[in-house]
Design a protein around this motif. Structure first.
Motif, PDB file in Angstrom:
ATOM      1  N   GLN A 158       5.510   3.575 -25.992  1.00 25.71           N
ATOM      2  CA  GLN A 158       4.076   3.385 -25.809  1.00 25.71           C
ATOM      3  C   GLN A 158       3.552   3.951 -24.492  1.00 25.71           C
ATOM      4  O   GLN A 158       2.481   4.554 -24.459  1.00 25.71           O
ATOM      5  N   TRP A 159       4.296   3.810 -23.395  1.00 28.24           N
ATOM      6  CA  TRP A 159       3.754   4.306 -22.125  1.00 28.24           C
ATOM      7  C   TRP A 159       3.620   5.823 -22.127  1.00 28.24           C
ATOM      8  O   TRP A 159       2.746   6.383 -21.470  1.00 28.24           O
ATOM      9  N   VAL A 160       4.458   6.526 -22.885  1.00 26.70           N
ATOM     10  CA  VAL A 160       4.321   7.984 -23.011  1.00 26.70           C
ATOM     11  C   VAL A 160       3.066   8.301 -23.819  1.00 26.70           C
ATOM     12  O   VAL A 160       2.290   9.198 -23.460  1.00 26.70           O
ATOM     13  N   ILE A 161       2.849   7.570 -24.886  1.00 25.81           N
ATOM     14  CA  ILE A 161       1.655   7.772 -25.714  1.00 25.81           C
ATOM     15  C   ILE A 161       0.397   7.516 -24.890  1.00 25.81           C
ATOM     16  O   ILE A 161      -0.590   8.255 -24.983  1.00 25.81           O
ATOM     17  N   ASP A 162       0.431   6.501 -24.035  1.00 26.46           N
ATOM     18  CA  ASP A 162      -0.731   6.155 -23.208  1.00 26.46           C
ATOM     19  C   ASP A 162      -1.059   7.214 -22.160  1.00 26.46           C
ATOM     20  O   ASP A 162      -2.170   7.230 -21.624  1.00 26.46           O
ATOM     21  N   THR A 163      -0.126   8.107 -21.850  1.00 26.78           N
ATOM     22  CA  THR A 163      -0.393   9.156 -20.859  1.00 26.78           C
ATOM     23  C   THR A 163      -1.119  10.357 -21.455  1.00 26.78           C
ATOM     24  O   THR A 163      -1.513  11.262 -20.717  1.00 26.78           O
ATOM     25  N   ILE A 164      -1.303  10.388 -22.768  1.00 26.97           N
ATOM     26  CA  ILE A 164      -1.973  11.511 -23.431  1.00 26.97           C
ATOM     27  C   ILE A 164      -3.479  11.301 -23.322  1.00 26.97           C
ATOM     28  O   ILE A 164      -4.017  10.308 -23.806  1.00 26.97           O
ATOM     29  N   HIS A 165      -4.141  12.253 -22.665  1.00 33.13           N
ATOM     30  CA  HIS A 165      -5.593  12.161 -22.487  1.00 33.13           C
ATOM     31  C   HIS A 165      -6.234  13.510 -22.747  1.00 33.13           C
ATOM     32  O   HIS A 165      -5.751  14.534 -22.263  1.00 33.13           O
ATOM     33  N   GLY A 166      -7.320  13.513 -23.502  1.00 35.85           N
ATOM     34  CA  GLY A 166      -8.101  14.718 -23.737  1.00 35.85           C
ATOM     35  C   GLY A 166      -7.427  15.704 -24.672  1.00 35.85           C
ATOM     36  O   GLY A 166      -6.273  15.536 -25.054  1.00 35.85           O
ATOM     37  N   PRO A 167      -8.172  16.745 -25.046  1.00 35.35           N
ATOM     38  CA  PRO A 167      -7.614  17.769 -25.932  1.00 35.35           C
ATOM     39  C   PRO A 167      -6.573  18.625 -25.215  1.00 35.35           C
ATOM     40  O   PRO A 167      -6.588  18.746 -23.986  1.00 35.35           O
ATOM     41  N   HIS A 168      -5.659  19.187 -25.984  1.00 32.70           N
ATOM     42  CA  HIS A 168      -4.589  20.038 -25.451  1.00 32.70           C
ATOM     43  C   HIS A 168      -4.606  21.371 -26.193  1.00 32.70           C
ATOM     44  O   HIS A 168      -4.685  21.397 -27.422  1.00 32.70           O
ATOM     45  N   ILE A 169      -4.494  22.455 -25.452  1.00 36.69           N
ATOM     46  CA  ILE A 169      -4.328  23.768 -26.075  1.00 36.69           C
ATOM     47  C   ILE A 169      -2.832  24.021 -26.114  1.00 36.69           C
ATOM     48  O   ILE A 169      -2.152  23.964 -25.087  1.00 36.69           O
ATOM     49  N   GLN A 170      -2.328  24.274 -27.300  1.00 37.20           N
ATOM     50  CA  GLN A 170      -0.898  24.510 -27.421  1.00 37.20           C
ATOM     51  C   GLN A 170      -0.607  25.505 -28.527  1.00 37.20           C
ATOM     52  O   GLN A 170      -1.422  25.739 -29.415  1.00 37.20           O
ATOM     53  N   ARG A 171       0.562  26.083 -28.447  1.00 35.65           N
ATOM     54  CA  ARG A 171       0.989  27.031 -29.467  1.00 35.65           C
ATOM     55  C   ARG A 171       1.452  26.254 -30.691  1.00 35.65           C
ATOM     56  O   ARG A 171       2.168  25.262 -30.580  1.00 35.65           O
ATOM     57  N   THR A 172       1.003  26.694 -31.841  1.00 37.67           N
ATOM     58  CA  THR A 172       1.346  26.090 -33.125  1.00 37.67           C
ATOM     59  C   THR A 172       2.015  27.148 -33.986  1.00 37.67           C
ATOM     60  O   THR A 172       1.694  28.330 -33.883  1.00 37.67           O
ATOM     61  N   PHE A 173       2.940  26.736 -34.823  1.00 38.25           N
ATOM     62  CA  PHE A 173       3.628  27.647 -35.746  1.00 38.25           C
ATOM     63  C   PHE A 173       3.461  27.083 -37.146  1.00 38.25           C
ATOM     64  O   PHE A 173       3.779  25.923 -37.395  1.00 38.25           O
ATOM     65  N   ILE A 174       2.950  27.893 -38.068  1.00 36.69           N
ATOM     66  CA  ILE A 174       2.849  27.512 -39.473  1.00 36.69           C
ATOM     67  C   ILE A 174       3.942  28.278 -40.208  1.00 36.69           C
ATOM     68  O   ILE A 174       3.868  29.489 -40.382  1.00 36.69           O
ATOM     69  N   ALA A 175       4.977  27.563 -40.626  1.00 34.72           N
ATOM     70  CA  ALA A 175       6.138  28.198 -41.265  1.00 34.72           C
ATOM     71  C   ALA A 175       5.958  28.263 -42.773  1.00 34.72           C
ATOM     72  O   ALA A 175       5.559  27.293 -43.400  1.00 34.72           O
ATOM     73  N   ARG A 176       6.261  29.421 -43.335  1.00 34.00           N
ATOM     74  CA  ARG A 176       6.272  29.537 -44.794  1.00 34.00           C
ATOM     75  C   ARG A 176       7.686  29.489 -45.327  1.00 34.00           C
ATOM     76  O   ARG A 176       7.914  29.274 -46.502  1.00 34.00           O
ATOM     77  N   SER A 177       8.648  29.682 -44.418  1.00 35.36           N
ATOM     78  CA  SER A 177      10.067  29.589 -44.767  1.00 35.36           C
ATOM     79  C   SER A 177      10.836  29.065 -43.567  1.00 35.36           C
ATOM     80  O   SER A 177      10.458  29.321 -42.433  1.00 35.36           O
ATOM     81  N   ALA A 178      11.907  28.362 -43.849  1.00 34.58           N
ATOM     82  CA  ALA A 178      12.762  27.852 -42.769  1.00 34.58           C
ATOM     83  C   ALA A 178      14.187  27.740 -43.284  1.00 34.58           C
ATOM     84  O   ALA A 178      14.417  27.525 -44.469  1.00 34.58           O
ATOM     85  N   VAL A 179      15.142  27.879 -42.357  1.00 35.84           N
ATOM     86  CA  VAL A 179      16.534  27.661 -42.701  1.00 35.84           C
ATOM     87  C   VAL A 179      17.169  26.919 -41.527  1.00 35.84           C
ATOM     88  O   VAL A 179      17.063  27.333 -40.375  1.00 35.84           O
ATOM     89  N   ILE A 180      17.775  25.787 -41.827  1.00 39.60           N
ATOM     90  CA  ILE A 180      18.463  24.995 -40.817  1.00 39.60           C
ATOM     91  C   ILE A 180      19.909  25.439 -40.788  1.00 39.60           C
ATOM     92  O   ILE A 180      20.587  25.463 -41.804  1.00 39.60           O
ATOM     93  N   MET A 181      20.369  25.791 -39.591  1.00 35.40           N
ATOM     94  CA  MET A 181      21.731  26.274 -39.428  1.00 35.40           C
ATOM     95  C   MET A 181      22.652  25.104 -39.149  1.00 35.40           C
ATOM     96  O   MET A 181      22.272  24.145 -38.491  1.00 35.40           O
ATOM     97  N   GLU A 182      23.867  25.163 -39.624  1.00 37.06           N
ATOM     98  CA  GLU A 182      24.864  24.113 -39.369  1.00 37.06           C
ATOM     99  C   GLU A 182      25.385  24.224 -37.965  1.00 37.06           C
ATOM    100  O   GLU A 182      25.434  25.231 -37.366  1.00 37.06           O
TER     101      GLU A 182
END
Length: 170
Positions: free
Chosen positions: A146-170
């Motif tokens: 909760q204390w980490v969540i409480d430190t979030i204030h205002g909008p954030h500009i961040q890089r987003t990735f929209i994946a159409r395919s993914a592969v999880i490696m072992e």
């Protein structure tokens, strides 16, 4: 000839329920998205992809710093996963920031226990402004205290990735 009003209501109710069932049971066309688990120790989500032309985080950092929007295949480590249902995950970038990866058209989810594993994703990345509420929702879904969540204030500009395919490696 008059019809019984109760029979009319019954027919309407039946037609309404039938319509709801048809709408609810109609599958969305996800353009062939499906999970494929194969014998080479990799779990594929979306369309099967290979590592041809894939870039690592260092090259990604250079490319992403020179443009807002980029179509790319990226290899990276998963730092966090949505613990509710695997509908997104985060990647730690070289610049100390984190990138949220979601899935195109919500076509698939990944297992919630894959933090720390490597993944290759193919899709579109861009800068996005996320509201304080969105950022707090991501923090809650990631299991932040909760204390980490409480430190979030205002909008954030961040890089987003929209994946159409993914592969999880072992």
């Amino acid at each position: 000839m008059r019809t019984n009003p109760n029979a009319r209501k019954l027919r309407f109710t039946f037609a309404y329920i039938l319509l709801l069932l048809v709408i609810g049971c109609t599958s969305n066309d996800n353009s062939g998205y499906e999970t494929v688990v194969i014998e080479d120790g990799k779990n594929y989500f979306g369309k099967k992809i290979n590592d041809h032309n894939a870039v690592g985080l260092q090259e990604f950092d250079v490319l992403a710093n020179n443009t807002d929007t980029l179509f790319i295949k990226l290899k990276a480590g998963i730092s966090e996963v949505c613990l509710e249902n695997g509908c997104w995950f985060r990647i730690n970038l070289y610049n100390g920031k984190r990138m949220i990866v979601t899935f195109e058209n919500d076509a698939f989810v990944i297992p919630t226990d894959v933090a720390g594993r490597h993944i290759m994703v193919e899709g579109k990345t861009y800068l996005q402004t996320r509201s304080e509420d969105e950022m707090k929702k991501f923090a809650i879904q990631a299991g932040e205290i909760q204390w980490v969540i409480d430190t979030i204030h205002g909008p954030h500009i961040q890089r987003t990735f929209i994946a159409r395919s993914a592969v999880i490696m072992e």
